[in-house]
Design a protein around this motif. Structure first.
Motif, PDB file in Angstrom:
ATOM      1  N   MET A 100       0.622  -0.425   0.584  1.00 34.33           N
ATOM      2  CA  MET A 100      -0.249   0.127  -0.095  1.00 34.33           C
ATOM      3  C   MET A 100       1.062   1.283   0.307  1.00 34.33           C
ATOM      4  N   PRO A 101       0.959   1.574  -1.311  1.00 31.55           N
ATOM      5  CA  PRO A 101       2.490   2.767  -1.275  1.00 31.55           C
ATOM      6  C   PRO A 101       1.654   4.160  -0.121  1.00 31.55           C
ATOM      7  N   THR A 102       2.835   4.905   0.545  1.00 30.00           N
ATOM      8  CA  THR A 102       1.777   5.963   1.731  1.00 30.00           C
ATOM      9  C   THR A 102       3.630   6.480   1.591  1.00 30.00           C
ATOM     10  N   SER A 103       2.568   7.847   1.528  1.00 28.02           N
ATOM     11  CA  SER A 103       3.073   9.127   2.061  1.00 28.02           C
ATOM     12  C   SER A 103       3.878   9.337   2.826  1.00 28.02           C
TER      13      SER A 103
ATOM     14  N   PHE B 290      -3.540   8.000   2.148  1.00 30.59           N
ATOM     15  CA  PHE B 290      -2.332   6.713   0.753  1.00 30.59           C
ATOM     16  C   PHE B 290      -3.917   6.441  -0.012  1.00 30.59           C
ATOM     17  N   TYR B 291      -4.161   5.622  -1.411  1.00 29.18           N
ATOM     18  CA  TYR B 291      -5.285   5.456  -1.750  1.00 29.18           C
ATOM     19  C   TYR B 291      -5.470   4.551  -2.271  1.00 29.18           C
ATOM     20  N   PHE B 292      -7.227   4.157  -2.950  1.00 26.90           N
ATOM     21  CA  PHE B 292      -7.108   2.669  -3.279  1.00 26.90           C
ATOM     22  C   PHE B 292      -8.793   3.449  -3.652  1.00 26.90           C
TER      23      PHE B 292
ATOM     24  N   HIS C 266      -8.435  -0.164   4.535  1.00 21.30           N
ATOM     25  CA  HIS C 266      -9.024   0.150   6.360  1.00 21.30           C
ATOM     26  C   HIS C 266      -8.467  -1.276   7.441  1.00 21.30           C
ATOM     27  N   ALA C 267      -8.226  -2.188   6.751  1.00 17.71           N
ATOM     28  CA  ALA C 267      -7.403  -3.129   7.630  1.00 17.71           C
ATOM     29  C   ALA C 267      -5.951  -2.187   7.458  1.00 17.71           C
ATOM     30  N   TYR C 268      -5.239  -2.086   6.368  1.00 15.95           N
ATOM     31  CA  TYR C 268      -3.748  -1.672   6.384  1.00 15.95           C
ATOM     32  C   TYR C 268      -3.655  -0.322   7.256  1.00 15.95           C
TER      33      TYR C 268
END
Length: 502
Positions: A405-408, A425-427, A439-441
């Motif tokens: 999950m790419p996260t800045s 982060f985006y989905f 949501h789990a992440y």
């Protein structure tokens, strides 16, 4: 159902029929949100336009034991938008209470109602030639000031709660409180020069709490004056020493303004261009007269010598050559505009661009349009120390890689000893599995940060109850005790207040 019907009838009598909606389609719209949190049950949407009407809302709620939940504009993107933590409730939409009551140019403050947006106040200050500016966020022109301040948001001049000088609030028990000297007889003199007033300083009591509905605040404004913006890049191997050097420079008075450090990877919240390989980017603001700023640049350059790359100082009072690259020029203008108190819709434009669409005519449609990306984020606070920031960054990076999950990462100064960390982060909102995974992440990331002693500064509507349960102690019992006094019928839904029963 009888109590709800009596409440709705009472609210229509108090506000007028047009200010009370039970239309299922309208209620469903309020439940939609860019993060795809599950909708809560709403009895109605109430739209008061004055202090007396808010008191009327509360009177009916107490008489019928029907709970209410206030929102200012409902644009709390990434944390639940207009949703309460728990339903069912009647939503109190304060967007119609949007009067700028007073601007004091001598003592630099504004008295505003809860529906005032940062674009509205910023335009007002500019149009009236006040030479004052607002501590704005990057969230867009139509976002609320009051809601963000009361949720401890961070602006481009620092933590917004530091600008909170006074609060007017309708309590759950029916009382109306004005903090500081504001509640004393008005003799036509300034009363916001000393925010604590006499007796307990109650301002903080109404920040991240569910004790009442805030109808007005007094907000510190900042002078529009020349400044210097310093930007530079930091290699991963030098991050710890640079952060410690920045803290010392701030502590020594070299850095007089805001600072942010980001990995620059976010496709939407973008202040800097991409680099390959990716490096950390920083922005430091220096205030004061020209000679002070010039000496601060020299001293900062000396302290960071050998630890940073592409050190650039741009002074708004001097002649500066804009970057030749168009994109770099736009990014520089965006950074400067936010520091100068000009809110921007660049974030909204970025959301729309990701889906190949134009900005919705009303930014609230960001929540409703599922073609636009989903967004969640974690927002934490940590000590202003290089080792702690590096540890936090490692947790975020490792968790993001594990979950794919790419996260800045964006860090900003929050007071003398703290940093805020924001990790968006985006989905895909149309893919149920992608929503569940995001949501789990988010839950996993918050738990791992918590295990590392890095705690939230803001929480979303699904996370706060579980956090309170995990950390239940005398602090939360004290909060619950205050709640029972100020809201004895438990009619107010508050995200950061333990659920109580009368």
């Amino acid at each position: 159902m009888e109590a709800i019907e009596r409440a709705i009838s009472g609210w229509r009598a108090a506000l007028g029929a047009s200010a009370v909606s039970t239309d299922p389609r309208e209620l469903a719209h309020y439940g939609m949100n860019v993060s795809e949190f599950a909708a809560r049950d709403l009895h109605a949407v109430l739209r008061p336009t004055s202090l007396d009407e808010v008191r009327g809302v509360m009177d009916v709620a107490r008489a019928t034991d029907v709970r209410v939940h206030p929102v200012s504009t409902g644009r709390n993107w990434g944390f639940g938008s207009a949703l309460p933590s728990l339903g069912p409730v009647a939503l109190v939409d304060l967007a119609g209470m949007n009067r700028i009551v007073d601007i004091d140019t001598r003592f630099r403050y504004a008295v505003i109602e809860s529906g005032v947006t940062q674009g509205q106040l910023s335009r007002h200050l500019a149009e009236h030639g006040t030479r004052l500016k607002l501590n704005v966020t990057g969230a867009g022109t139509d976002t609320s000031i009051v809601g963000n301040v009361l949720d401890r948001g961070c602006g481009n001049l620092g933590a917004r709660v530091d600008d909170l000088l006074g609060v007017e609030v309708v309590l759950g028990n029916g009382g109306v409180v004005r903090t500081g000297l504001w509640h004393l007889p008005d003799h036509g003199t300034v009363v916001h020069h000393y925010p604590p007033g006499l007796g307990p300083d109650l301002r903080g009591l109404f920040v991240q709490s569910g004790f009442g509905i805030v109808t007005k605040i007094v907000l510190r404004l900042h002078p529009v004056a020349p400044l210097t913006v310093v930007t530079f890049e930091v290699a991963e191997s030098r991050l710890t020493e640079v952060v410690d050097a920045l803290w010392l420079a701030k502590d020594d008075g070299v850095i007089t303004g805001h600072l942010r450090i980001t990995d620059g990877t976010d496709p939407i919240i973008r202040y800097f261009g991409n680099t390959d390989p990716s490096v950390w980017k920083a922005q430091v603001v220096l205030n004061g007269v020209a000679a002070m700023r010039a000496e601060a640049v020299r001293e900062l350059r000396r302290r960071l010598d050998g630890s940073t790359d592409h050190f650039v100082a741009a002074d708004t009072e001097g002649d500066q050559t804009p970057p030749e690259n168009t994109q770099d020029r736009l990014l520089a203008q965006a950074r400067l505009g936010l520091v100068n108190g000009t809110p921007s819709d660049r974030l909204l434009i970025g959301f729309a661009d990701m889906a190949g669409k134009s900005v919705p005519p009303d930014s609230v449609d960001l929540d409703h349009d599922r073609d636009l990306p989903g967004m969640l984020c974690a927002n934490v606070t940590l000590p202003f120390a290089g080792g702690r920031m590096a540890a936090c960054s490692s947790i975020v990076r490792a968790t993001a890689e594990e979950a794919r999950m790419p996260t800045s990462q964006l860090y900003e100064r929050a007071g003398a000893t703290a940093l805020f960390g924001l990790f968006p982060f985006y989905f895909d909102r149309n893919d149920a599995r992608a929503v569940a995974a995001a949501h789990a992440y988010k839950d996993l990331l918050l738990r791992r940060l918590e295990a590392g002693g890095i705690y939230p500064v803001r929480m979303d509507v699904d996370s706060i109850d579980r956090f309170i349960e995990r950390t239940d102690d005398d602090f939360w019992r004290c909060v619950a005790a205050i709640k029972r006094v100020l809201d004895p019928h438990d009619i107010l839904s508050g995200r950061y207040t333990p659920t109580t029963s009368s």
